[in-house]
Scaffold this motif. Structure first.
Motif, PDB file in Angstrom:
ATOM      1  N   THR A   6      12.868 -82.602  72.951  1.00  0.00           N
ATOM      2  CA  THR A   6      13.560 -83.894  72.973  1.00  0.00           C
ATOM      3  C   THR A   6      13.700 -84.476  74.386  1.00  0.00           C
ATOM      4  O   THR A   6      14.107 -85.624  74.525  1.00  0.00           O
ATOM      5  CB  THR A   6      14.948 -83.797  72.313  1.00  0.00           C
ATOM      6  OG1 THR A   6      15.731 -82.840  73.016  1.00  0.00           O
ATOM      7  CG2 THR A   6      14.834 -83.409  70.853  1.00  0.00           C
ATOM      8  N   LYS A   8      11.381 -85.443  76.175  1.00  0.00           N
ATOM      9  CA  LYS A   8      10.457 -86.578  76.223  1.00  0.00           C
ATOM     10  C   LYS A   8      11.182 -87.861  75.807  1.00  0.00           C
ATOM     11  O   LYS A   8      11.067 -88.890  76.467  1.00  0.00           O
ATOM     12  CB  LYS A   8       9.261 -86.323  75.306  1.00  0.00           C
ATOM     13  CG  LYS A   8       8.241 -87.426  75.314  1.00  0.00           C
ATOM     14  CD  LYS A   8       7.054 -87.082  74.430  1.00  0.00           C
ATOM     15  CE  LYS A   8       6.028 -88.200  74.450  1.00  0.00           C
ATOM     16  NZ  LYS A   8       4.881 -87.901  73.607  1.00  0.00           N
ATOM     17  N   SER A   9      11.945 -87.783  74.738  1.00  0.00           N
ATOM     18  CA  SER A   9      12.678 -88.971  74.295  1.00  0.00           C
ATOM     19  C   SER A   9      13.836 -89.283  75.246  1.00  0.00           C
ATOM     20  O   SER A   9      14.201 -90.448  75.414  1.00  0.00           O
ATOM     21  CB  SER A   9      13.177 -88.818  72.860  1.00  0.00           C
ATOM     22  OG  SER A   9      14.125 -87.791  72.761  1.00  0.00           O
ATOM     23  N   HIS A  12      12.438 -91.413  77.989  1.00  0.00           N
ATOM     24  CA  HIS A  12      12.225 -92.774  77.477  1.00  0.00           C
ATOM     25  C   HIS A  12      13.550 -93.516  77.310  1.00  0.00           C
ATOM     26  O   HIS A  12      13.701 -94.645  77.784  1.00  0.00           O
ATOM     27  CB  HIS A  12      11.488 -92.743  76.142  1.00  0.00           C
ATOM     28  CG  HIS A  12      11.477 -94.066  75.450  1.00  0.00           C
ATOM     29  ND1 HIS A  12      10.591 -95.058  75.769  1.00  0.00           N
ATOM     30  CD2 HIS A  12      12.279 -94.572  74.483  1.00  0.00           C
ATOM     31  CE1 HIS A  12      10.837 -96.121  75.029  1.00  0.00           C
ATOM     32  NE2 HIS A  12      11.846 -95.851  74.234  1.00  0.00           N
ATOM     33  N   ASN A  13      14.503 -92.885  76.643  1.00  0.00           N
ATOM     34  CA  ASN A  13      15.766 -93.552  76.331  1.00  0.00           C
ATOM     35  C   ASN A  13      16.583 -93.879  77.576  1.00  0.00           C
ATOM     36  O   ASN A  13      17.205 -94.935  77.658  1.00  0.00           O
ATOM     37  CB  ASN A  13      16.593 -92.710  75.361  1.00  0.00           C
ATOM     38  CG  ASN A  13      15.950 -92.617  73.997  1.00  0.00           C
ATOM     39  OD1 ASN A  13      15.098 -93.427  73.639  1.00  0.00           O
ATOM     40  ND2 ASN A  13      16.342 -91.613  73.231  1.00  0.00           N
ATOM     41  N   SER A  83      20.847 -85.512  72.517  1.00  0.00           N
ATOM     42  CA  SER A  83      19.474 -85.571  72.008  1.00  0.00           C
ATOM     43  C   SER A  83      19.056 -84.255  71.343  1.00  0.00           C
ATOM     44  O   SER A  83      17.981 -84.176  70.763  1.00  0.00           O
ATOM     45  CB  SER A  83      18.497 -85.896  73.131  1.00  0.00           C
ATOM     46  OG  SER A  83      18.284 -84.758  73.949  1.00  0.00           O
ATOM     47  N   TYR A 132       8.093 -84.504  81.905  1.00  0.00           N
ATOM     48  CA  TYR A 132       8.273 -85.539  80.885  1.00  0.00           C
ATOM     49  C   TYR A 132       8.398 -86.849  81.645  1.00  0.00           C
ATOM     50  O   TYR A 132       9.412 -87.092  82.305  1.00  0.00           O
ATOM     51  CB  TYR A 132       9.528 -85.278  80.054  1.00  0.00           C
ATOM     52  CG  TYR A 132       9.541 -83.903  79.433  1.00  0.00           C
ATOM     53  CD1 TYR A 132       9.046 -83.685  78.154  1.00  0.00           C
ATOM     54  CD2 TYR A 132      10.050 -82.810  80.143  1.00  0.00           C
ATOM     55  CE1 TYR A 132       9.053 -82.421  77.589  1.00  0.00           C
ATOM     56  CE2 TYR A 132      10.069 -81.545  79.589  1.00  0.00           C
ATOM     57  CZ  TYR A 132       9.566 -81.358  78.308  1.00  0.00           C
ATOM     58  OH  TYR A 132       9.576 -80.107  77.752  1.00  0.00           O
ATOM     59  N   LYS A 134       8.067 -91.050  81.594  1.00  0.00           N
ATOM     60  CA  LYS A 134       8.008 -92.292  80.819  1.00  0.00           C
ATOM     61  C   LYS A 134       8.171 -93.459  81.772  1.00  0.00           C
ATOM     62  O   LYS A 134       8.928 -93.384  82.745  1.00  0.00           O
ATOM     63  CB  LYS A 134       9.110 -92.357  79.753  1.00  0.00           C
ATOM     64  CG  LYS A 134       8.830 -91.511  78.550  1.00  0.00           C
ATOM     65  CD  LYS A 134       7.629 -92.062  77.810  1.00  0.00           C
ATOM     66  CE  LYS A 134       7.357 -91.297  76.551  1.00  0.00           C
ATOM     67  NZ  LYS A 134       6.263 -91.843  75.788  1.00  0.00           N
TER      68      LYS A 134
END
Length: 159
Positions: A6, A8-9, A12-13, A83, A132, A134
């Motif tokens: 998570t 990775k998200s 991004h978030n 997350s 990670y 983004k």
């Protein structure tokens, strides 16, 4: 059980939220405040160590910009935990926001404002060494015009 996946998200978030309309500080959005300072100083890149809440260059760190960065870096561990991951997995978390000050255009919906493109990158490295990364890209303009811009716009209306 906490997961590395998570993160990775999370990258991004965090970036998406940071450059969004949710990041408003008293008189303008964060990116507008930052772009104003970048135009004043000629510096076009802000680097933030999210875990250490350290940012540079110092010339860009007005009270409002520092306050916003502090708020978001304080929120980061909660974002990681919410997350489904663990802040213990995060060894480094860094953000860079870079504007291209050499490229500009009138804002399409109101040509009184001039916008520049930006890239916001979030890089998290976990305890296994996995990265990670983004990026958020877009165009932004300061909503608060300086006096020089206000005068120029006023003159253009009447000439």
């Amino acid at each position: 059980m906490p997961s590395h996946k998570t993160l990775k998200s999370v990258s991004h978030n965090f970036g998406h939220s940071f450059v969004s309309l949710m990041n408003y500080m008293e008189t303008d959005y964060f990116l507008g405040l930052l772009l104003t300072e970048m135009r004043k100083t000629g510096l076009n890149k802000l680097e933030v160590d999210i875990l250490k809440n350290k940012s540079e260059p110092k010339e860009l760190l007005t009270r409002k910009i520092s306050k916003s960065i502090g708020y978001w870096t304080k929120w980061f561990p909660k974002l990681v935990e919410d997350s489904g991951s663990s802040i213990d997995f995060v060894k480094t978390a860094k953000m860079t926001i870079e504007f291209d000050l050499t490229l500009s255009r009138p804002y399409p919906h109101d040509n009184r404002f001039i916008e520049n493109p930006y890239v916001c990158g979030i890089k998290i490295i976990d305890d296994n060494g996995k990265e990670y990364l983004k990026e958020q890209k877009g165009w932004w303009f300061p909503e608060v015009m300086d006096n020089k811009t206000k005068i120029k716009n006023w003159l253009q209306q009447w000439l």
